[in-house]
Design an enzyme around this catalytic site. Structure first.
Site, mmCIF file in Angstrom:
data_model
loop_
_atom_site.group_PDB
_atom_site.id
_atom_site.type_symbol
_atom_site.label_atom_id
_atom_site.label_comp_id
_atom_site.label_asym_id
_atom_site.label_seq_id
_atom_site.Cartn_x
_atom_site.Cartn_y
_atom_site.Cartn_z
ATOM 1 N N HIS A 287 0.821 -1.220 0.000
ATOM 2 C CA HIS A 287 0.000 0.000 0.000
ATOM 3 C C HIS A 287 0.853 1.268 0.000
ATOM 4 O O HIS A 287 0.345 2.346 0.318
ATOM 5 C CB HIS A 287 -0.974 -0.009 1.181
ATOM 6 N N CYS B 214 2.891 13.768 -13.453
ATOM 7 C CA CYS B 214 4.020 13.174 -14.189
ATOM 8 C C CYS B 214 4.705 12.059 -13.397
ATOM 9 O O CYS B 214 5.558 11.362 -13.937
ATOM 10 C CB CYS B 214 5.027 14.245 -14.609
ATOM 11 N N CYS C 289 4.712 20.129 -7.993
ATOM 12 C CA CYS C 289 5.824 19.469 -8.690
ATOM 13 C C CYS C 289 6.735 20.517 -9.340
ATOM 14 O O CYS C 289 6.254 21.402 -10.056
ATOM 15 C CB CYS C 289 5.259 18.540 -9.751
HETATM 16 C C1 BJW Z 1 -3.912 -6.066 16.619
HETATM 17 C C2 BJW Z 1 -3.309 -5.342 17.633
HETATM 18 C C3 BJW Z 1 -2.182 -5.931 18.213
HETATM 19 C C4 BJW Z 1 -4.955 -4.168 16.944
HETATM 20 N N1 BJW Z 1 -1.756 -7.102 17.761
HETATM 21 N N2 BJW Z 1 -3.484 -7.234 16.215
HETATM 22 C C5 BJW Z 1 -13.094 -6.972 -4.174
HETATM 23 C C6 BJW Z 1 -14.287 -6.933 -3.514
HETATM 24 C C7 BJW Z 1 -14.782 -5.730 -3.024
HETATM 25 C C8 BJW Z 1 -14.077 -4.537 -3.180
HETATM 26 C C9 BJW Z 1 -12.869 -4.575 -3.822
HETATM 27 C C10 BJW Z 1 -12.396 -5.787 -4.329
HETATM 28 N N3 BJW Z 1 -11.197 -5.543 -4.913
HETATM 29 C C11 BJW Z 1 -10.905 -4.221 -4.781
HETATM 30 C C12 BJW Z 1 -11.923 -3.600 -4.140
HETATM 31 C C13 BJW Z 1 -11.994 -2.154 -3.806
HETATM 32 C C14 BJW Z 1 -11.144 -1.772 -2.622
HETATM 33 C C15 BJW Z 1 -11.598 -2.529 -1.369
HETATM 34 O O1 BJW Z 1 -10.954 -3.420 -0.885
HETATM 35 N N4 BJW Z 1 -12.706 -2.134 -0.798
HETATM 36 C C16 BJW Z 1 -13.180 -2.778 0.439
HETATM 37 C C17 BJW Z 1 -13.335 -1.735 1.522
HETATM 38 C C18 BJW Z 1 -14.435 -3.559 0.159
HETATM 39 N N5 BJW Z 1 -9.728 -2.021 -2.891
HETATM 40 C C19 BJW Z 1 -9.005 -1.178 -3.582
HETATM 41 O O2 BJW Z 1 -9.485 -0.160 -4.050
HETATM 42 C C20 BJW Z 1 -7.536 -1.528 -3.790
HETATM 43 N N6 BJW Z 1 -7.229 -1.405 -5.168
HETATM 44 C C21 BJW Z 1 -7.560 -2.330 -6.092
HETATM 45 O O3 BJW Z 1 -7.980 -3.417 -5.778
HETATM 46 O O4 BJW Z 1 -7.359 -1.934 -7.402
HETATM 47 C C22 BJW Z 1 -8.062 -2.622 -8.424
HETATM 48 C C23 BJW Z 1 -9.570 -2.404 -8.235
HETATM 49 C C24 BJW Z 1 -10.062 -1.147 -7.903
HETATM 50 C C25 BJW Z 1 -11.454 -0.946 -7.712
HETATM 51 C C26 BJW Z 1 -12.330 -2.022 -7.833
HETATM 52 C C27 BJW Z 1 -11.824 -3.287 -8.158
HETATM 53 C C28 BJW Z 1 -10.432 -3.469 -8.336
HETATM 54 C C29 BJW Z 1 -6.652 -0.530 -3.050
HETATM 55 C C30 BJW Z 1 -6.787 -0.607 -1.575
HETATM 56 C C31 BJW Z 1 -5.911 0.458 -0.913
HETATM 57 C C32 BJW Z 1 -6.153 0.541 0.590
HETATM 58 N N7 BJW Z 1 -5.498 1.668 1.088
HETATM 59 C C33 BJW Z 1 -5.488 1.935 2.529
HETATM 60 C C34 BJW Z 1 -4.905 3.347 2.711
HETATM 61 C C35 BJW Z 1 -3.379 3.297 2.401
HETATM 62 C C36 BJW Z 1 -2.639 4.504 2.793
HETATM 63 C C37 BJW Z 1 -2.742 4.829 4.238
HETATM 64 O O5 BJW Z 1 -2.120 4.149 5.090
HETATM 65 O O6 BJW Z 1 -3.431 5.809 4.519
HETATM 66 O O7 BJW Z 1 -4.688 0.969 3.236
HETATM 67 S S1 BJW Z 1 -7.081 1.703 3.307
HETATM 68 C C38 BJW Z 1 -6.455 1.119 4.838
HETATM 69 O O8 BJW Z 1 -6.940 -0.234 5.082
HETATM 70 C C39 BJW Z 1 -4.945 1.011 4.654
HETATM 71 C C40 BJW Z 1 -4.660 -0.331 5.277
HETATM 72 O O9 BJW Z 1 -3.424 -0.832 4.787
HETATM 73 C C41 BJW Z 1 -5.864 -1.146 4.906
HETATM 74 C C42 BJW Z 1 -6.062 -2.375 5.736
HETATM 75 O O10 BJW Z 1 -6.324 -2.061 7.077
HETATM 76 P P1 BJW Z 1 -5.753 -3.001 8.216
HETATM 77 O O11 BJW Z 1 -4.285 -2.977 8.196
HETATM 78 O O12 BJW Z 1 -6.394 -4.315 8.135
HETATM 79 O O13 BJW Z 1 -6.189 -2.182 9.543
HETATM 80 P P2 BJW Z 1 -7.553 -2.266 10.401
HETATM 81 O O14 BJW Z 1 -7.582 -1.060 11.262
HETATM 82 O O15 BJW Z 1 -8.720 -2.513 9.537
HETATM 83 O O16 BJW Z 1 -7.364 -3.571 11.305
HETATM 84 C C43 BJW Z 1 -6.419 -3.621 12.347
HETATM 85 C C44 BJW Z 1 -6.446 -4.997 12.971
HETATM 86 O O17 BJW Z 1 -5.398 -5.065 13.932
HETATM 87 C C45 BJW Z 1 -7.751 -5.321 13.707
HETATM 88 O O18 BJW Z 1 -8.222 -6.593 13.277
HETATM 89 C C46 BJW Z 1 -7.331 -5.374 15.182
HETATM 90 O O19 BJW Z 1 -8.005 -6.384 15.930
HETATM 91 C C47 BJW Z 1 -5.868 -5.715 15.073
HETATM 92 N N8 BJW Z 1 -5.015 -5.300 16.194
HETATM 93 N N9 BJW Z 1 -4.029 -4.164 17.811
HETATM 94 C C48 BJW Z 1 -2.461 -7.738 16.780
HETATM 95 N N10 BJW Z 1 -1.526 -5.292 19.223
HETATM 96 ZN ZN ZN Z 2 5.017 16.633 -12.230
#
Ligand code: BJW
Ligand code: ZN
Length: 243
Positions: free
Chosen positions: A114, A125, A143
């Site tokens: 990510h 660009c 830029c």
């Molecule tokens: C602990 C703890 C401790 C706490 N020990 N554990 C298929 C189906 C449906 C939708 C889609 C699909 N394919 C693609 C999509 C669209 C979309 C998507 O997924 N949407 C869903 C919401 C349904 N995906 C995309 O758009 C992706 N692109 C893509 O697929 O391109 C092609 C395409 C596009 C459109 C349609 C179809 C295809 C890109 C996704 C980019 C996500 N970006 C973000 C922001 C990044 C920058 C930033 O950091 O700001 O990434 S969103 C955000 O969520 C961030 C994270 O990396 C990501 C995941 O979150 P994560 O890490 O799981 O965090 P939490 O808070 O959710 O969970 C934390 C966990 O930790 C919890 O479970 C706690 O219990 C635990 N925890 N303390 C162990 N001490």
């Molecule tokens: Zn540029």
């Protein structure tokens, strides 16, 4: 806890999410106190949100850049770096985190699927640059080459992940086959395509383990084994690094 069985042929693919950095003091996204609380996801993490209010988006990332400079890797990050030392090329870490803490802990076989918080690029660009500035209270950066807005180098909703990263992960899974252990750590499994890796791992006969403080039920039921707990405590034991 039974440690993961690691033989001479075991390949370990790890997927980490925000939870692995929680014990370092980095907030997660979802849930109480998470980064999405008070921010609409699409407003701060989509190209449309950036087009609409780039200053708001830069403020969101600027504050995270600033906070990220005060944190350090925790025992979960260190356990993964130690496992890589042991396995070498039979280890691959795909992280959804943009905080850079895995590399700071010594991990080298890391794919930041990510993106990176401390990198920027031109939105038109694409010219990249390493950039630790916070831009808080400053105008949105432009830029130097083409004059368009500069954005943080992370992957927003609706944007594609780096194809080379996905190919490298696919290749690792295929090479590993039945010798694959897939370990997801600290992720709610809500975001695709990362959420689909567990299925890809199982499709080749791999063993799937989830380590998470509060596992998401729909995600957890796709794993063979679920260890509920803090990654900094569970991972060293799972990898047999502590008696
Ligand atoms: C602990 C703890 C401790 C706490 N020990 N554990 C298929 C189906 C449906 C939708 C889609 C699909 N394919 C693609 C999509 C669209 C979309 C998507 O997924 N949407 C869903 C919401 C349904 N995906 C995309 O758009 C992706 N692109 C893509 O697929 O391109 C092609 C395409 C596009 C459109 C349609 C179809 C295809 C890109 C996704 C980019 C996500 N970006 C973000 C922001 C990044 C920058 C930033 O950091 O700001 O990434 S969103 C955000 O969520 C961030 C994270 O990396 C990501 C995941 O979150 P994560 O890490 O799981 O965090 P939490 O808070 O959710 O969970 C934390 C966990 O930790 C919890 O479970 C706690 O219990 C635990 N925890 N303390 C162990 N001490
Ligand atoms: Zn540029």
């Amino acid at each position: 806890m039974t440690p993961l069985a690691l033989t001479e042929s075991t390949h370990v693919l790890v997927l980490t999410g925000a939870g692995v950095s929680a014990e370092s003091g980095v907030p997660t996204f979802r849930g109480v106190g998470g980064l999405w609380e008070g921010n609409r996801v699409e407003a701060v993490a989509s190209p449309e949100g950036f087009a609409k209010d780039p200053a708001l988006v830069w403020r969101f990332y600027g504050l995270r850049r600033q906070a990220g400079l005060t944190v350090s890797p925790n025992p979960g990050h260190h356990a993964l770096a130690a496992l890589e030392q042991r396995l070498g090329d039979r280890f691959l870490l795909a992280t959804q985190n943009v905080d850079g803490l895995h590399r700071r802990a010594g991990s080298t076989r890391v794919l930041s699927i990510h993106g990176e918080l401390y990198e920027s690029r031109c939105e038109r660009c694409g010219v990249p640059f390493a950039d630790e500035r916070h831009y808080l209270g400053e105008p949105v950066p432009l830029c130097g080459r083409c004059g368009a807005r500069v954005r943080v180098n992370v992957v927003w909703f609706g944007e594609s992940l780096d194809g080379a990263h996905l190919e490298a992960i696919d290749g690792f899974i295929t090479r590993a086959g039945k010798n694959l252990a897939f370990v997801a750590v600290g992720t709610s499994g809500q975001v695709w395509p990362a959420a689909g890796l567990v299925d890809a791992a199982r499709a080749v006969g791999g063993h799937a383990v989830l380590v998470d403080l509060e596992p998401t039920p729909d995600y957890a039921r796709r794993f063979h084994r679920v260890e509920a707990g803090k990654s900094g405590e569970v991972l060293p034991r799972l990898f047999g690094q502590r008696p």
